[in-house]
Every structure is written in C-alpha cells, then in structure tokens.
Design an enzyme around this catalytic site. Structure first.
Site, short mmCIF file in Angstrom:
data_model
loop_
_atom_site.label_atom_id
_atom_site.label_comp_id
_atom_site.label_asym_id
_atom_site.label_seq_id
_atom_site.Cartn_x
_atom_site.Cartn_y
_atom_site.Cartn_z
N SER A 467 40.19 41.90 30.63
CA SER A 467 39.37 41.71 31.81
C SER A 467 38.24 42.73 31.81
O SER A 467 38.39 43.83 31.26
CB SER A 467 40.23 41.88 33.06
OG SER A 467 40.63 43.22 33.17
N GLU A 468 37.16 42.39 32.41
CA GLU A 468 35.99 43.27 32.45
C GLU A 468 36.33 44.60 33.10
O GLU A 468 35.86 45.65 32.69
CB GLU A 468 34.87 42.60 33.25
CG GLU A 468 33.94 41.79 32.37
CD GLU A 468 32.83 41.17 33.19
OE1 GLU A 468 32.14 41.94 33.89
OE2 GLU A 468 32.67 39.95 33.14
N GLU A 469 37.18 44.49 34.09
CA GLU A 469 37.55 45.71 34.81
C GLU A 469 38.27 46.68 33.88
O GLU A 469 38.01 47.88 33.90
CB GLU A 469 38.46 45.38 36.00
CG GLU A 469 37.81 44.61 37.10
CD GLU A 469 37.88 43.10 36.87
OE1 GLU A 469 38.22 42.67 35.74
OE2 GLU A 469 37.60 42.37 37.83
N ALA A 472 35.84 48.36 31.65
CA ALA A 472 35.06 49.36 32.37
C ALA A 472 35.90 50.61 32.59
O ALA A 472 35.44 51.73 32.40
CB ALA A 472 34.61 48.79 33.71
#
Ligand code: NAG
Ligand code: NAG
Ligand code: NAG
Ligand code: NAG
Ligand code: NAG
Ligand code: NAG
Ligand code: NAG
Ligand code: NAG
Ligand code: NAG
Length: 555
Positions: A467-469, A472
């Site tokens: 996931s992008e989260e 990040a």
C-alpha cells in the site's frame, strides 16, 4: 802457569771486559727490598730483538750468575731470581744483553733491608715500596707488584691485603687477582698498604709481601692522553642467540702505568657478576710494550649468548676515568625474507580474522546476548520488537510462500520461541481501523522494521503490491534511522527495479534469504536463517526466561 796459558786465559776474558765497557747502559734501577722474600728482576727490553741473549753478573765478579734452578740466586731466561733475598745480596748487578752486533747493559743497585714488621715504629726508616695513587670519589684499584718468571707459580687465592698492618675486610674493597679494587675512594684511604701471596718455585713454597704507599688525590677532570680505549666504541655488535662470542677491549696506556683494566656489567666485575655460571668471562690481559706506551688487550668471552644479554651494556674500563661499552643485538634477518614473512603473517592473520568473524560473528553475538543481556524489558517506550511489512504477491505460489513466512514461521520462531513481540499488518490491527492510522500509530511502537521481499523476475513489483501508506511510512522510518531487516522469500537477482530506499537498505544492512524449507518441518530458532534474523533483531536473551507472556497470538 806458562805464558801461553796466561795469554790464552787473557784472550778469553779480555773481550768480555772490553765489551762490558763498550756496552750501552739502557736502564738503571734502584731497588730496595726486604730480606727473606723472593725477588726477581727482568732485563728484557722492547728495543731488543728475539735473538738477544741476556747474562747477569754481580759486580765486581766477571762470572755470570748461576743458571742452576736450585741455587738461591740464579738466572732464568732474562730474569735474575733471589729465592729468597738475603742481607748479603745488597750490591750492584749488571745484565749484559748480547743482541746481534750490539751490546746493552742494565744496571741495578739493590739494597736489602730488614723484614717488614708491624710491631715497632721501625717502618719509618724503611722504604715504603711502590707509591700508588687513588682518585677520590671514584672506583680505583691498587696493584700488588708480584713480577716473577713463569716458573714461579703465584697462588692468587692466597693474596691478602693489609692496610696499616690490619687485614682489609671492608666490603668497599674487592680482591681481584693481583689487584685490590677500591670503590668510592675517600681521603681516609691514604696510608701504608701491603699485599701478601704464596708462591711456589720448583716445589718450594714462599710467601711474598709487597708494601705500597698510597696517596689520594682529588681529580678535577682528566686531561691525560692515556689511557685511551680504542675499542669498543659504544656501538652494538650482532650476535646470534646461543652462539659464543669474544670481544677484545684495546687500550693504549703509558708504560709502567698502574691502571686497572677490566670488563664490568652493571658496575660489577664480569667475573663477579657471573661468578656462579661463568657463562661470561674476562680473558687474560695481553700487553705489547712500545718505547713510550703499551697496548693492552682484555677480552670478554660469552660461552653462550642469552636473551638477557641483548641491549645490556658491557663496559671496558681502563684506569679511573676511561670507559667504553658495547651492546649486543640479535642479527637482523634478511630484509626480503623478513618483509615477505611479515606480509604473509599479516595477510594470514587478516584472512583468519575475517573468516572467523564472518563465520562466527553471529554465533558470538547471540551467545553474548544469551549470557549477558538483562531480562528486564528495555525502557524505550516501544511496544513491539518489529513491524513486519510484506507485499501481497499476485501469484498463488508466491503468496503462499510469503504467507507461510509471515503468518506462520515468524510468529512461531520470533514470538513463541524467542519471546519477541511482532506487529504483523493484517493480524494485529483492530478491525475497522483506517489503514493509515494503524500503520502510523503502531510502527512508531516498534524497534525494527522487517521488510519481506518477494522475487522480482516473476513480474512482481514491490511498489505495486504494497500500500502507498506502507511505502511512505517505511521511507519515513528509514529516514528516522530505524533499523530494517530485509528478508528475501526467494533469491532476488536484481535490486535495480526496487525503490531506491530498499536498494540503500540492502547495501547498508544486507539481506537474509529465507530457505523456504521451513514449510517442511517446524521452524527452529537455532537454524542458520533464524540466527541471522535474531542477530538483526533487538538484543534479547535466548531462550527467553519465560514464554508465557508472549506468543499468545492465535492465527
Ligand atoms: C754475543 O753474540 C755473538 C754472536 O751471536 C757471539 O759470538 C758472542 O760470543 C756473544 N757474546 C757473549 C758474551 O755472549
Ligand atoms: C749504586 O750505589 C752506589 C753506592 O751505593 C752508588 O755509588 C752508585 O752511583 C749507584 N748507582 C746507580 C746507578 O744508582
Ligand atoms: C700460604 O703459605 C702459608 C705458609 O706457607 C700457609 O700457612 C698458608 O696456608 C698458605 N696459604 C694458602 C692460601 O695456600
Ligand atoms: C661514597 O662515600 C661517601 C662518604 O665517604 C658517601 O657519602 C657516599 O654516599 C658514597 N657513595 C656511594 C655511591 O657509595
Ligand atoms: C700526596 O699527594 C699530594 C698532592 O696530590 C702531595 O701534596 C703529597 O705530598 C703527597 N703525599 C705523599 C706522601 O706523597
Ligand atoms: C683479541 O686479542 C688477542 C690478543 O691480541 C688476539 O689473539 C685475538 O685474535 C683477538 N680476538 C678478537 C676476536 O679480535
Ligand atoms: C644492577 O645493579 C643495581 C644496583 O646494584 C641493582 O639494583 C640491579 O638489580 C642490577 N641490575 C641487574 C640487571 O643486575
Ligand atoms: C689465563 O691465564 C691462566 C694462568 O696464567 C690460565 O690458566 C688460563 O687458561 C688463561 N686464560 C685464558 C682465557 O687464556
Ligand atoms: C662511551 O660510554 C661510556 C660509558 O659506558 C662513557 O663514559 C663514554 O663517555 C662514552 N664515550 C663516547 C665517545 O660516547
């Protein structure tokens, strides 16, 4: 007696008489000696050749002194011996030296006086014998003038020294052969000395004593030309360990000097320092006499060079002021061999250390932890030991491998067996929580970040499958300096297509490859793969003191 025979007799005697008158007087001696003592005079001279023949006469007799060795007064080689002296021996003696076509003569006036005695004050009128000088403040020596031909054997053990008629027993005085060493000379050392020794000649024993008048001077520096030590020169000498070695001390000194020549180590006579082992010995002094000076050689012999000799100064002393030393050093090995050997040793040692550290670094670290790490929880405010970040590969085979590792093996080994506490996304979040919040809140409570990498050649893209989260956050964490553990599910052939931060992590911390065979049997914390993982995890005692509190997560 007829005229012819008289003529014959005259012709035999005349040349001698004429010659005696023609003979050049090369030395005149005046000797005053006590009666009842052995005495001897030598009339050789360095000026003479080896062919020179000496003949002793007692004036006015024209008959040579007897050469019978049993006679009380007789000649031996170039010596005249009185064994012992008698009152009647006072008089004039001549030594004629017939050297090729020249003739030399030595003239001696001998006075015999009463025996030395200590009972009366009669000493005053008696000659005081030789005068010798001691130098205040230093170590000096006196010499007992016992000059005899080789046929007279001196018992050096019998030598005794007296000062003012009392035998010298003080520690400051050391007996050494015909010498008396006087250490730390003071003004009180002035006085009348005597030395005494036993002597054997042709089976007969005698006792000789010599008197020495000792004066003491304060020396301010030493300006004399002599004695001069020409070798050693305060240098170092190569000597193989265990070898034998002889070093000569060469000294030039004035003729008729009374200087002591000796070798010392640590201020002690070599013969005394090594009196037990005799491993290092001083040799006999040899002397070559020239017209105005004499050259002396005194050797020091090491029967076996030992380690303790290296760098220890051995000092040759000549008289009061002159000293020079040498030091021993081991032979320098061949330069190239030495260099090669040294290099090889260094390389070998480095390789060994490298090997050992590679091979055992992990085991050593784990052993250390199990032995010394405290069991109390660390107070860093963290709740979990590691946050497990993993992709969801599209293919089933891959997915099952990742799931097996993340959901079965990791909890089994790290949590149950080792007592770690993991946060595994998809297992530990509370239902209904927003993904971003879950990660953000929980990851801060973790000490490590475990990143599972699935192989790439199968079209797997890490970025797409996380996931992008997550991405990040791990970027942020890496920037925070949190330690990451990369676990490859299968061998990753190229990191080129991975995010830069992953490439960086791999470069910095390396990666651990999961063997995957964990599926075959129960994974064990003692397997190589798990040791590598545990090594990267926060330090923890293994096996844990209690497994009750952790590993309770049911799947
Ligand atoms: C001296 O030496 C010469 C030759 O060597 C010899 O002919 C002569 O007899 C010797 N004289 C004495 C007194 O010894
Ligand atoms: C030796 O002594 C005598 C008398 O005692 C003396 O006349 C003579 O000069 C002395 N000779 C030497 C060389 O001293
Ligand atoms: C020296 O000689 C004397 C007298 O002959 C004797 O009494 C003494 O023992 C001897 N000394 C030694 C050390 O031989
Ligand atoms: C030498 O003797 C003096 C006194 O005579 C003393 O003060 C000094 O300490 C002595 N030195 C050594 C090295 O024994
Ligand atoms: C001892 O030496 C000093 C000077 O060094 C001198 O003045 C003195 O006369 C000497 N004494 C004797 C007895 O020779
Ligand atoms: C030391 O000196 C002696 C006598 O002069 C000589 O015979 C010997 O060869 C010398 N030894 C050395 C090692 O120089
Ligand atoms: C040298 O002499 C000093 C004083 O006499 C002593 O303390 C020291 O132990 C000696 N050193 C050796 C190596 O014999
Ligand atoms: C030194 O001389 C003595 C006797 O004069 C002899 O016994 C000994 O062997 C000699 N030592 C050496 C090293 O020449
Ligand atoms: C050599 O060393 C001795 C002491 O062992 C010292 O007295 C002497 O001055 C030194 N000589 C030179 C030339 O350095």
């Amino acid at each position: 007696m007829g005229a012819p025979s008289l003529l014959l007799c005259l012709s035999a005697v005349l040349p001698l008489l004429l010659r005696a008158d023609e003979c050049q007087n090369i030395r005149s001696l005046t000797e005053a000696q006590p009666a009842k003592q052995p005495f001897a005079i030598d009339c050789t001279s360095p000026l003479l050749t080896a062919a020179a023949r000496a003949t002793w006469y007692r004036h006015p007799s024209e008959a040579p002194v007897s050469t019978d060795r049993q006679a009380r007064v007789h000649q031996e080689q170039s010596w005249i011996l009185f064994l012992p002296l008698a009152w009647g021996d006072s008089g004039t003696y001549r030594c004629l030296i017939n050297d090729t076509d020249e003739c030399h003569q030595v003239h001696v006036n001998l006075t015999v006086f009463g025996k030395y005695g200590c009972r009366r004050n009669s000493q005053r009128i008696l000659p005081d014998g030789h005068e010798q000088i001691l130098h205040v403040g230093g170590d000096d020596s006196l010499s007992c003038h016992l000059n005899f031909p080789e046929s007279c054997v001196l018992d050096l053990n019998s030598v005794k020294w007296y000062k003012d008629c009392k035998e010298i027993k003080e520690k400051r005085f050391e007996k050494w052969g015909k010498r008396l060493l006087v250490n730390n000379v003071s003004a009180e050392d002035r006085g009348s000395y005597a030395c005494k020794a036993n002597l054997t000649h042709a089976g007969r024993q005698f006792t000789v004593s010599r008197r020495i008048a000792v004066n003491v001077t304060e020396t301010v520096g030493y300006a004399g030309r002599f004695p001069k030590i020409t070798y050693p020169i305060n240098d170092t000498i190569e000597a193989q360990l265990g070898s034998s070695l002889t070093v000569n001390c060469t000294i030039t000194d004035s003729r008729d000097n009374t200087n002591l020549r000796c070798w010392r180590v640590n201020s002690t006579l070599v013969d005394h320092y090594y009196s037990e082992s005799k491993r290092v010995q001083e040799g006999n002094e040899t002397c070559v006499v020239f017209q105005e000076h004499a050259v002396y050689t005194v050797s020091i012999t090491f029967l076996e060079v030992k380690m303790e000799d290296y760098g220890f100064p051995f000092t040759c002393h000549a008289g009061f002021m002159s000293a020079a030393h040498f030091l021993l050093r081991p032979p320098a090995p061949d330069g190239r061999v030495y260099l090669m050997g040294g290099l090889l040793a260094v390389v070998g040692a480095a390789a060994l250390v490298l090997c050992a550290s590679r091979r055992f670094r992990i085991d050593i670290a784990l052993w250390y932890r199990s032995a010394f790490i405290s069991t109390s929880p660390s107070a860093d405010g963290k709740l979990y030991d590691a946050y497990v970040l993993y992709p969801k590969p599209p293919q089933d085979r891959q997915r099952s491998a990742v799931d097996t590792l993340v959901l079965r093996a990791l909890p089994e080994v790290l949590e149950r067996q080792c007592g770690y506490k993991l946060f595994i996304f998809g297992r530990d979040e509370f239902p209904g929580q927003a993904v971003a919040n879950v990660i953000d809140e929980n990851i801060k409570l973790c000490r490590r970040l475990i990143i599972i990498l699935a192989p790439e050649p199968l079209g797997f893209d890490l970025l797409k499958n996380m996931s992008e989260e997550q991405i990040a956050i791990y970027n942020a964490l890496i920037q925070d300096g949190m330690k990451a553990i990369l676990i490859e599910v299968e061998k990753v052939r190229s990191y080129a297509s991975m995010p830069v931060s992953i490439q960086y992590l791999r470069q910095k911390h390396g990666s651990v490859q999961w063997s995957g065979d964990a599926a075959a049997g129960a994974p064990c914390a003692k397997a190589r793969f798990w040791k590598k993982v545990r090594y990267r995890m926060p330090p923890k005692r293994f096996p844990p003191p209690s497994t009750a509190s952790s590993g309770a997560h049911a799947l």
